[in-house]
Design a protein around this motif. Sequence first.
Motif, PDB file in Angstrom:
ATOM      1  N   ASN A  91       0.821  -1.206   0.000  1.00 16.23           N
ATOM      2  CA  ASN A  91       0.000   0.000   0.000  1.00 16.23           C
ATOM      3  C   ASN A  91       0.858   1.260   0.000  1.00 16.23           C
ATOM      4  O   ASN A  91       0.338   2.375  -0.022  1.00 16.23           O
ATOM      5  N   GLN A 118      -1.147   3.873  -1.719  1.00 15.43           N
ATOM      6  CA  GLN A 118      -1.800   3.397  -2.931  1.00 15.43           C
ATOM      7  C   GLN A 118      -3.311   3.308  -2.729  1.00 15.43           C
ATOM      8  O   GLN A 118      -4.094   3.672  -3.596  1.00 15.43           O
ATOM      9  N   HIS A 119      -3.708   2.826  -1.556  1.00  8.91           N
ATOM     10  CA  HIS A 119      -5.133   2.649  -1.240  1.00  8.91           C
ATOM     11  C   HIS A 119      -5.411   3.292   0.120  1.00  8.91           C
ATOM     12  O   HIS A 119      -5.372   2.604   1.162  1.00  8.91           O
ATOM     13  N   GLU A 121      -8.088   4.078   1.531  1.00 10.19           N
ATOM     14  CA  GLU A 121      -9.229   3.510   2.246  1.00 10.19           C
ATOM     15  C   GLU A 121      -8.818   2.334   3.128  1.00 10.19           C
ATOM     16  O   GLU A 121      -9.407   2.099   4.191  1.00 10.19           O
ATOM     17  N   ALA A 122      -7.794   1.574   2.721  1.00 14.79           N
ATOM     18  CA  ALA A 122      -7.320   0.457   3.536  1.00 14.79           C
ATOM     19  C   ALA A 122      -6.724   0.969   4.848  1.00 14.79           C
ATOM     20  O   ALA A 122      -6.911   0.363   5.913  1.00 14.79           O
ATOM     21  N   LEU A 161     -11.218  10.065   3.872  1.00 19.04           N
ATOM     22  CA  LEU A 161     -10.552  10.135   2.567  1.00 19.04           C
ATOM     23  C   LEU A 161     -10.299  11.585   2.167  1.00 19.04           C
ATOM     24  O   LEU A 161      -9.265  11.899   1.574  1.00 19.04           O
TER      25      LEU A 161
END
Length: 208
Positions: A91, A118-119, A121-122, A161
């Motif tokens: 990530n 990268q993500h 939300e994770a 986010l």
Amino acid sequence: MRIAPDHPRLRIIAIACWALGAWLIIQSSQIILVSQQRLLTVTTFVAAILIFALGITFWLLGTDRRAGVVFDAKGLMLNLGHSAAFVGWDNIVEVGVSARRRSLLAIGSRRQLGIRLQHPEAYIQSYEMRLPASRGLLASLVRLTQFMLKPFTTQIHAPTLADLAQHRRQTGYDLLIPETQLGGRAGAFLTIVETYRANPRQRRMTSS
């Protein structure tokens, strides 16, 4: 592998905040005695209370023996005292060192470790608010600290986010971790992170 925060420096910052807060309270009393300027007196007194509250936060971080950054085969577990979250190796798009500041918790740190995700939300899904265990009067002071500092820092509430997107626009990174919470210089910590990212064997050895 686990790297603990710089506990002595965090406690020194806390003591400095309390000293400054006490000085401001003395100044506010002198102002009202000399000039009767109520607005200035109230403003100075409120600033003193906020600085005292900030000192409590740093003292808690400086006495939390459970805090630290843990490296394992899957990623980084960030237990930073005020929060806990996980960032997987896959990530992480980029890591670097930044002098930018967006939080009062960066006081006492010359640099911060920046992480671009990268993500995002994770990361948000793994995020948990926490504070070092406290009871009685200290527990009440902790809650008061959170309430009073909430308008002044983005790290007192769980991020969204939108928060991370704004953070990236302003700093180039989704996350910024102060040196005081990294146990040393951000550049040295960056080297360790890059070594783990580039060497899966090192990660497996650490987890075994």
